[in-house]
Design a protein around this motif. Structure first.
Motif, PDB file in Angstrom:
ATOM      1  N   ARG A  77      -4.717   3.142 -10.802  1.00  0.00           N
ATOM      2  CA  ARG A  77      -3.419   2.787 -10.158  1.00  0.00           C
ATOM      3  C   ARG A  77      -2.842   4.221  -9.443  1.00  0.00           C
ATOM      4  O   ARG A  77      -2.295   4.101  -8.399  1.00  0.00           O
ATOM      5  CB  ARG A  77      -2.387   2.393 -11.179  1.00  0.00           C
ATOM      6  CG  ARG A  77      -0.932   1.933 -10.764  1.00  0.00           C
ATOM      7  CD  ARG A  77      -0.109   1.621 -11.795  1.00  0.00           C
ATOM      8  NE  ARG A  77       0.158   2.571 -12.813  1.00  0.00           N
ATOM      9  CZ  ARG A  77      -0.447   2.289 -14.163  1.00  0.00           C
ATOM     10  NH1 ARG A  77      -1.499   1.317 -14.348  1.00  0.00           N
ATOM     11  NH2 ARG A  77      -0.435   3.301 -15.068  1.00  0.00           N
ATOM     12  N   ALA A  78      -3.079   5.371 -10.142  1.00  0.00           N
ATOM     13  CA  ALA A  78      -2.662   6.850  -9.506  1.00  0.00           C
ATOM     14  C   ALA A  78      -3.362   6.874  -8.454  1.00  0.00           C
ATOM     15  O   ALA A  78      -2.676   7.378  -7.275  1.00  0.00           O
ATOM     16  CB  ALA A  78      -2.643   7.580 -10.520  1.00  0.00           C
ATOM     17  N   SER A  80      -4.732   4.972  -6.218  1.00  0.00           N
ATOM     18  CA  SER A  80      -4.371   4.134  -5.250  1.00  0.00           C
ATOM     19  C   SER A  80      -3.197   4.594  -4.464  1.00  0.00           C
ATOM     20  O   SER A  80      -2.862   4.739  -3.136  1.00  0.00           O
ATOM     21  CB  SER A  80      -4.227   2.835  -5.806  1.00  0.00           C
ATOM     22  OG  SER A  80      -3.879   1.909  -4.703  1.00  0.00           O
ATOM     23  N   LYS A  81      -2.290   5.036  -5.415  1.00  0.00           N
ATOM     24  CA  LYS A  81      -1.089   5.609  -4.932  1.00  0.00           C
ATOM     25  C   LYS A  81      -1.113   6.852  -3.936  1.00  0.00           C
ATOM     26  O   LYS A  81      -0.589   7.059  -2.788  1.00  0.00           O
ATOM     27  CB  LYS A  81       0.027   6.068  -5.734  1.00  0.00           C
ATOM     28  CG  LYS A  81       0.668   4.786  -6.767  1.00  0.00           C
ATOM     29  CD  LYS A  81       1.698   5.192  -7.887  1.00  0.00           C
ATOM     30  CE  LYS A  81       2.266   4.035  -8.443  1.00  0.00           C
ATOM     31  NZ  LYS A  81       3.083   4.744  -9.638  1.00  0.00           N
ATOM     32  N   VAL A  85      -0.187   7.326   0.054  1.00  0.00           N
ATOM     33  CA  VAL A  85       0.660   8.272   0.524  1.00  0.00           C
ATOM     34  C   VAL A  85       0.128   9.423   1.223  1.00  0.00           C
ATOM     35  O   VAL A  85       0.635   9.847   2.234  1.00  0.00           O
ATOM     36  CB  VAL A  85       1.619   8.683  -0.630  1.00  0.00           C
ATOM     37  CG1 VAL A  85       2.626  10.081  -0.193  1.00  0.00           C
ATOM     38  CG2 VAL A  85       2.317   7.666  -1.471  1.00  0.00           C
ATOM     39  N   ASP A 116       0.986   8.042 -15.444  1.00  0.00           N
ATOM     40  CA  ASP A 116       1.508   7.743 -14.103  1.00  0.00           C
ATOM     41  C   ASP A 116       1.653   9.084 -13.441  1.00  0.00           C
ATOM     42  O   ASP A 116       1.769  10.182 -14.094  1.00  0.00           O
ATOM     43  CB  ASP A 116       2.752   7.080 -13.821  1.00  0.00           C
ATOM     44  CG  ASP A 116       2.837   6.237 -12.626  1.00  0.00           C
ATOM     45  OD1 ASP A 116       1.917   6.558 -11.854  1.00  0.00           O
ATOM     46  OD2 ASP A 116       4.050   5.927 -12.087  1.00  0.00           O
ATOM     47  N   ASP A 118       2.956  10.949  -9.641  1.00  0.00           N
ATOM     48  CA  ASP A 118       3.981  10.581  -8.425  1.00  0.00           C
ATOM     49  C   ASP A 118       3.450  11.595  -7.522  1.00  0.00           C
ATOM     50  O   ASP A 118       3.611  12.741  -7.494  1.00  0.00           O
ATOM     51  CB  ASP A 118       5.398  11.096  -8.944  1.00  0.00           C
ATOM     52  CG  ASP A 118       6.182  11.045  -7.827  1.00  0.00           C
ATOM     53  OD1 ASP A 118       5.938  10.272  -6.780  1.00  0.00           O
ATOM     54  OD2 ASP A 118       7.304  11.500  -7.860  1.00  0.00           O
TER      55      ASP A 118
END
Length: 489
Positions: A77-78, A80-81, A85, A116, A118
Motif C-alpha cells: 500500500r505504501a 503504491s502511494k 506521488v 502507513d 506519507d
C-alpha cells in the motif's frame, strides 16, 4: 514465577522480557506519527515483508536508531502511494513520515511496526534540500556562473555524462547522428550513475576527469532518461551543483520529464526537458550559424549576377560605340589612305629601280676584283710549291743530328742510375743480414718468451711463470721467483 536463592529473588529472562512486553503494550496502546531516515529498506522478496533500519542524524552522525517491520500488505500500500506521488518506489536513504506503534517480542526485541507512510513528507523534504542548496549558491555568488560562460558558435565536441544503456542517451545520439542537415559532432561518453546516493560522487568524478582534458571539448552534456522527483533528488545536492556552477565549460542538461526543476538544471548553462530536446538545442546552434551564412551566400550570389549583368550590358554598349566611331573614322580618311597608298607605291618603284642599277654595278666590280685576287694567289702558291723540297731536306738533316745526341745522353744516364741502385741494394742486403735473429744472438743478445710470445713489460709477469730464453746455439727454461720495476716508472 521468581525463585529465591540465598535470600535473592531471581527472574528468568523470559519473565523479564514478558514484563517489558506487558508494560510497553499497556503504556503505548495507540499508534503515532514518526519522522526518520530510512537508512535501509531490507525488503525480502520471498515473504514480501520489509525490515527497515530507521535512524536520526545530527551533523552527519547517528544520534538515534531502531529496527522496524513493514508487513507485506502495508508495504504494498505504501509503495503504491510513493509510485503515484513521487513516480518512484520506496527505497534506501530517504526521509519518511510514518504511522507506527511500538512492539516488543521476547525473541526479537523492541521495534516499530510501520502501518502507513506519507509520501508528501518525503517530497517536501526534497524541496527543502533544494531551497537550501539554492540559497547557499546565491550567497556564494556562483548561481549564475556557468550561465555566464560563452558557448562556441559551433559546439561540435561534446563530453557526455550518462549511462551507456540509457534510453535518453540513445534518443540524444539518434537525433544528433540522423540530422537531415548532416551537421557533424564528436561525442565521447563518460559513464556515470545518474540517480541514487552514489550518483553525486559518480557524476562529480566524471566532471573532474573532463576538466583535465577540457581543451578537447566545447560543452558538457548530462543526459538521463525519465524519472520521478526522488530519482532526481541527487541533482539538488549542494556539492554536485557547485561543481557544475564552477565548471570551466558550459554544462547543458537533459535529465528527465519532471516538471519540478532541480538545482542542477537551474544553474547549468542550458536545460532541456528531455535528451531529445537537448540534441535539438545543439542542432539549433548550428542553424543559428549556418542560416546567416547561407543567406549571405545567397546575397553574394545575387549581387554577383547583377553586377556581371550590368557590366556585360555596359561592355556591349562600349563595343557598339567603338564600332560606330571606327567606321566613321575609316569613312572620313578613306580618300587620304588611297592617296597615301599610291604615293608609297610610286616611291617604292623609284627606290627599287635605283637599287637595282647599283647592284648591277657592284656585281661587275666584284667580278673584276675576284679575278685579280685569284691570279695573284695562284702565283704565290707556285713559288711556295717550288721551295718546299729544299726546306724539307734541310729540316730532316737537323732532326737526325738532334736525335743522335739524345740517344747518347739517354744511354749514359741509364747506366749511371743502374750502378747507383745496385749499390743501394747491396747495402740493404748487408743490413738485413746483420739484423737477423741468428746474427743478433751470436753477438751476445738473448730473447725471453712467455707462452711463445716475447716479454715487453715486467708488469705482465707473475711469480711462478715459466720462461724460455733463446741464446745462440739453444734455449734456457726458467721460472719467475720475483720481479721489480724501474724506479722512474
Amino acid at each position: 514465577m521468581a525463585e529465591t536463592l540465598s535470600d535473592r529473588k531471581i527472574f528468568s529472562l523470559l519473565e523479564v522480557t514478558k514484563s517489558i512486553q506487558k508494560t510497553l503494550s499497556e503504556r503505548y496502546k495507540n499508534s503515532f506519527w514518526v519522522k526518520a531516515e530510512m537508512n535501509k529498506l531490507n525488503y525480502y522478496r520471498q515473504s514480501g515483508h520489509c525490515y527497515p533500519e530507521l535512524v536520526e542524524k545530527q551533523n552527519g552522525k547517528i544520534i538515534a536508531q531502531i529496527k522496524s517491520c513493514l508487513w507485506k500488505d502495508d508495504y504494498l500500500r505504501a509503495d503504491s502511494k510513493f509510485r503515484a506521488v513521487l513516480k518512484e518506489p520506496l527505497k534506501d536513504g530517504i526521509k519518511i513520515l510514518f504511522l507506527a506503534r511500538i512492539t516488543f517480542d521476547p525473541s526479537h526485541g523492541l521495534s516499530l511496526s510501520i502501518l502507513d507512510i506519507d509520501p508528501s513528507y518525503t517530497l517536501g523534504d526534497l524541496e527543502r534540500e533544494k531551497q537550501e542548496t539554492i540559497q547557499r549558491l546565491r550567497e556564494e555568488g556562483i548561481f549564475e556562473r556557468n550561465k555566464a560562460l560563452k558557448l562556441p558558435a559551433l559546439p561540435q565536441r561534446v563530453a557526455i555524462i550518462s549511462v551507456e544503456t540509457s534510453k535518453g542517451l540513445a534518443d540524444f545520439t539518434k537525433v544528433i547522428e540522423t540530422n537531415p542537415w548532416h551537421y557533424k559532432f564528436f561525442g565521447f561518453l563518460f559513464p556515470s550513475l545518474l540517480q541514487g546516493d552514489k550518483a553525486v560522487a559518480s557524476i562529480s568524478y566524471q566532471l573532474k576527469r573532463i576538466k583535465k582534458v577540457k581543451d578537447h571539448f566545447d560543452v558538457v552534456a548530462i543526459i538521463r532518461g525519465g524519472g520521478g522527483d526522488v530519482g532526481l533528488s541527487c541533482y539538488n545536492n549542494y556539492a554536485l551543483a557547485k561543481e557544475i556552477a564552477m565548471f570551466p565549460l558550459p554544462v547543458i542538461t537533459g535529465i528527465g520529464h519532471a516538471t519540478n526543476e532541480t538545482v542542477t538544471e537551474m544553474i547549468s548553462f542550458y536545460n532541456a526537458i528531455t535528451p531529445t530536446k537537448l540534441a535539438e538545442y545543439l542542432l539549433q546552434t548550428f542553424h543559428n550559424f549556418s542560416v546567416p551564412v547561407k543567406e549571405a551566400e545567397k546575397k553574394i550570389h545575387d549581387l554577383s549576377r547583377r553586377i556581371i549583368s550590368q557590366e556585360n550590358k555596359r561592355f556591349q554598349s562600349e563595343i557598339k560605340l567603338f564600332r560606330s566611331v571606327t567606321e566613321n573614322i575609316l569613312a572620313i580618311n578613306k580618300n587620304d589612305i588611297r592617296s597615301l597608298a599610291k604615293s608609297v607605291l610610286q616611291s617604292a618603284n623609284y627606290i627599287f629601280k635605283n637599287r637595282r642599277d647599283g647592284l648591277v654595278s657592284v656585281k661587275a666590280s666584284l667580278t673584276r676584283a675576284t679575278n685579280t685576287f685569284c691570279k695573284a694567289k695562284k702565283f704565290e702558291i707556285r713559288q711556295v710549291a717550288n721551295n718546299i723540297p729544299k726546306d724539307v731536306n734541310a729540316q730532316m738533316v737537323d732532326f737526325q743530328i738532334t736525335l743522335s745526341q739524345l740517344n747518347h745522353r739517354l744511354q749514359f744516364h741509364t747506366l749511371q742510375l743502374f750502378r747507383s741502385k745496385t749499390a743501394e741494394l747491396n747495402n740493404l742486403e748487408k743490413n738485413i743480414n746483420n739484423m737477423s735473429p741468428e746474427n743478433v744472438l751470436k753477438r751476445g743478445y738473448s730473447i725471453t718468451l712467455h707462452n711463445g710470445k716475447s716479454i715487453r713489460n715486467v708488469a705482465d709477469m707473475s711469480e711462478g711463470d715459466l720462461l724460455e730464453t733463446l741464446v745462440a746455439g739453444g734455449k734456457i727454461v726458467s721460472t719467475v721467483k720475483s720481479s721489480s720495476k724501474k724506479e722512474n716508472e
